[in-house]
Design a protein around this motif. Structure first.
Motif, PDB file in Angstrom:
ATOM      1  N   VAL A 120       0.854  -1.182   0.000  1.00  0.00           N
ATOM      2  CA  VAL A 120       0.000   0.000   0.000  1.00  0.00           C
ATOM      3  C   VAL A 120       0.893   1.235   0.000  1.00  0.00           C
ATOM      4  O   VAL A 120       1.773   1.374   0.834  1.00  0.00           O
ATOM      5  CB  VAL A 120      -0.903   0.026   1.258  1.00  0.00           C
ATOM      6  N   GLY A 121       0.684   2.111  -0.963  1.00  0.00           N
ATOM      7  CA  GLY A 121       1.390   3.385  -1.004  1.00  0.00           C
ATOM      8  C   GLY A 121       2.892   3.297  -1.162  1.00  0.00           C
ATOM      9  O   GLY A 121       3.600   4.224  -0.797  1.00  0.00           O
ATOM     10  N   GLY A 122       3.396   2.195  -1.684  1.00  0.00           N
ATOM     11  CA  GLY A 122       4.844   2.070  -1.828  1.00  0.00           C
ATOM     12  C   GLY A 122       5.237   1.515  -3.182  1.00  0.00           C
ATOM     13  O   GLY A 122       4.396   1.233  -4.027  1.00  0.00           O
ATOM     14  N   GLU A 123       6.523   1.374  -3.379  1.00  0.00           N
ATOM     15  CA  GLU A 123       7.049   0.820  -4.611  1.00  0.00           C
ATOM     16  C   GLU A 123       7.126  -0.696  -4.519  1.00  0.00           C
ATOM     17  O   GLU A 123       7.272  -1.255  -3.433  1.00  0.00           O
ATOM     18  CB  GLU A 123       8.441   1.386  -4.877  1.00  0.00           C
ATOM     19  N   VAL A 162       0.483  -5.521   1.995  1.00  0.00           N
ATOM     20  CA  VAL A 162       0.636  -5.912   0.596  1.00  0.00           C
ATOM     21  C   VAL A 162      -0.731  -5.908  -0.082  1.00  0.00           C
ATOM     22  O   VAL A 162      -1.672  -6.527   0.392  1.00  0.00           O
ATOM     23  CB  VAL A 162       1.304  -7.297   0.468  1.00  0.00           C
ATOM     24  N   VAL A 163      -0.823  -5.173  -1.201  1.00  0.00           N
ATOM     25  CA  VAL A 163      -2.073  -5.086  -1.955  1.00  0.00           C
ATOM     26  C   VAL A 163      -2.153  -6.204  -2.983  1.00  0.00           C
ATOM     27  O   VAL A 163      -3.192  -6.825  -3.167  1.00  0.00           O
ATOM     28  CB  VAL A 163      -2.184  -3.722  -2.674  1.00  0.00           C
ATOM     29  N   SER A 164      -1.049  -6.449  -3.674  1.00  0.00           N
ATOM     30  CA  SER A 164      -1.013  -7.513  -4.673  1.00  0.00           C
ATOM     31  C   SER A 164       0.371  -8.120  -4.703  1.00  0.00           C
ATOM     32  O   SER A 164       1.332  -7.553  -4.192  1.00  0.00           O
ATOM     33  CB  SER A 164      -1.399  -6.983  -6.058  1.00  0.00           C
ATOM     34  N   MET A 165       0.451  -9.290  -5.324  1.00  0.00           N
ATOM     35  CA  MET A 165       1.702 -10.023  -5.377  1.00  0.00           C
ATOM     36  C   MET A 165       1.751 -10.784  -6.685  1.00  0.00           C
ATOM     37  O   MET A 165       0.739 -11.320  -7.124  1.00  0.00           O
ATOM     38  CB  MET A 165       1.752 -10.971  -4.190  1.00  0.00           C
ATOM     39  N   ARG A 166       2.906 -10.802  -7.320  1.00  0.00           N
ATOM     40  CA  ARG A 166       3.081 -11.515  -8.584  1.00  0.00           C
ATOM     41  C   ARG A 166       4.176 -12.553  -8.419  1.00  0.00           C
ATOM     42  O   ARG A 166       5.195 -12.304  -7.807  1.00  0.00           O
ATOM     43  CB  ARG A 166       3.481 -10.536  -9.676  1.00  0.00           C
ATOM     44  N   VAL A 167       3.964 -13.734  -9.000  1.00  0.00           N
ATOM     45  CA  VAL A 167       4.957 -14.795  -8.990  1.00  0.00           C
ATOM     46  C   VAL A 167       5.252 -15.152 -10.435  1.00  0.00           C
ATOM     47  O   VAL A 167       4.336 -15.369 -11.225  1.00  0.00           O
ATOM     48  CB  VAL A 167       4.426 -16.061  -8.267  1.00  0.00           C
ATOM     49  N   SER A 168       6.527 -15.214 -10.787  1.00  0.00           N
ATOM     50  CA  SER A 168       6.889 -15.600 -12.153  1.00  0.00           C
ATOM     51  C   SER A 168       8.293 -16.193 -12.170  1.00  0.00           C
ATOM     52  O   SER A 168       9.058 -16.045 -11.226  1.00  0.00           O
ATOM     53  CB  SER A 168       6.805 -14.403 -13.102  1.00  0.00           C
TER      54      SER A 168
END
Length: 86
Positions: free
Chosen positions: A14-17, A69-75
Protein backbone atom coordinates in the motif's frame (compact mmCIF):
# COMPACT_ATOMS: atom_id res chain seq x y z
CA UNK A 1 8.84 -34.08 -5.25
CA UNK A 2 10.04 -31.78 -8.02
CA UNK A 3 13.18 -29.68 -7.90
CA UNK A 4 13.11 -26.16 -6.54
CA UNK A 5 13.19 -23.38 -9.13
CA UNK A 6 14.15 -19.72 -8.96
CA UNK A 7 10.99 -17.64 -8.81
CA UNK A 8 10.59 -13.89 -8.73
CA UNK A 9 8.13 -12.75 -6.07
CA UNK A 10 7.08 -9.14 -6.66
CA UNK A 11 5.11 -7.49 -3.86
CA UNK A 12 3.16 -4.26 -4.24
CA UNK A 13 2.59 -2.65 -0.82
CA UNK A 14 0.00 0.00 0.00
CA UNK A 15 1.39 3.39 -1.00
CA UNK A 16 4.84 2.07 -1.83
CA UNK A 17 7.05 0.82 -4.61
CA UNK A 18 7.19 -2.81 -5.72
CA UNK A 19 9.69 -5.03 -3.96
CA UNK A 20 11.19 -8.04 -5.77
CA UNK A 21 12.66 -11.12 -4.16
CA UNK A 22 14.27 -13.97 -6.10
CA UNK A 23 13.36 -17.11 -4.21
CA UNK A 24 14.25 -20.82 -4.45
CA UNK A 25 11.93 -22.05 -1.68
CA UNK A 26 9.19 -23.38 -3.97
CA UNK A 27 8.79 -25.94 -6.76
CA UNK A 28 6.51 -23.80 -8.92
CA UNK A 29 4.32 -20.71 -9.04
CA UNK A 30 1.30 -22.49 -7.56
CA UNK A 31 3.20 -23.61 -4.46
CA UNK A 32 4.45 -20.05 -3.90
CA UNK A 33 0.96 -18.57 -4.27
CA UNK A 34 -0.50 -21.14 -1.89
CA UNK A 35 2.17 -20.31 0.72
CA UNK A 36 1.43 -16.59 0.42
CA UNK A 37 -2.34 -17.17 0.63
CA UNK A 38 -1.89 -19.35 3.73
CA UNK A 39 0.33 -16.73 5.39
CA UNK A 40 -2.28 -14.04 4.69
CA UNK A 41 -5.14 -16.22 5.97
CA UNK A 42 -3.24 -17.00 9.17
CA UNK A 43 -2.06 -13.38 9.63
CA UNK A 44 1.61 -14.45 9.50
CA UNK A 45 4.59 -13.07 7.65
CA UNK A 46 5.97 -15.00 4.69
CA UNK A 47 9.21 -16.74 5.68
CA UNK A 48 11.66 -17.47 2.86
CA UNK A 49 14.82 -19.47 3.56
CA UNK A 50 16.51 -19.17 0.17
CA UNK A 51 15.94 -15.65 -1.14
CA UNK A 52 17.85 -12.77 -2.67
CA UNK A 53 16.46 -9.28 -2.21
CA UNK A 54 16.65 -7.11 -5.34
CA UNK A 55 19.20 -9.35 -7.06
CA UNK A 56 21.77 -9.49 -4.28
CA UNK A 57 24.51 -12.02 -5.06
CA UNK A 58 23.94 -14.24 -1.98
CA UNK A 59 20.84 -15.98 -0.66
CA UNK A 60 19.54 -15.13 2.80
CA UNK A 61 16.52 -15.79 4.95
CA UNK A 62 13.82 -13.17 4.43
CA UNK A 63 10.60 -12.45 6.33
CA UNK A 64 7.97 -10.42 4.49
CA UNK A 65 5.21 -8.65 6.41
CA UNK A 66 2.11 -9.18 4.26
CA UNK A 67 -0.10 -6.82 6.29
CA UNK A 68 0.32 -3.93 3.84
CA UNK A 69 0.64 -5.91 0.60
CA UNK A 70 -2.07 -5.09 -1.96
CA UNK A 71 -1.01 -7.51 -4.67
CA UNK A 72 1.70 -10.02 -5.38
CA UNK A 73 3.08 -11.52 -8.58
CA UNK A 74 4.96 -14.79 -8.99
CA UNK A 75 6.89 -15.60 -12.15
CA UNK A 76 9.95 -17.42 -13.45
CA UNK A 77 11.06 -14.36 -15.40
CA UNK A 78 11.20 -10.71 -14.42
CA UNK A 79 8.81 -8.97 -16.78
CA UNK A 80 5.84 -6.64 -16.45
CA UNK A 81 3.44 -8.96 -18.30
CA UNK A 82 4.37 -12.29 -16.67
CA UNK A 83 3.17 -14.19 -13.65
CA UNK A 84 0.01 -14.44 -11.61
CA UNK A 85 -1.48 -12.00 -9.15
CA UNK A 86 -2.88 -12.88 -5.78
Amino acid sequence: MSDKVALILRFHPVGGEDVSVVCSDFSDEREALEAVAQAIDEHHGLVLNEARYEREPEEHGVVINLANVVSMRVSKTDGAATGQYL
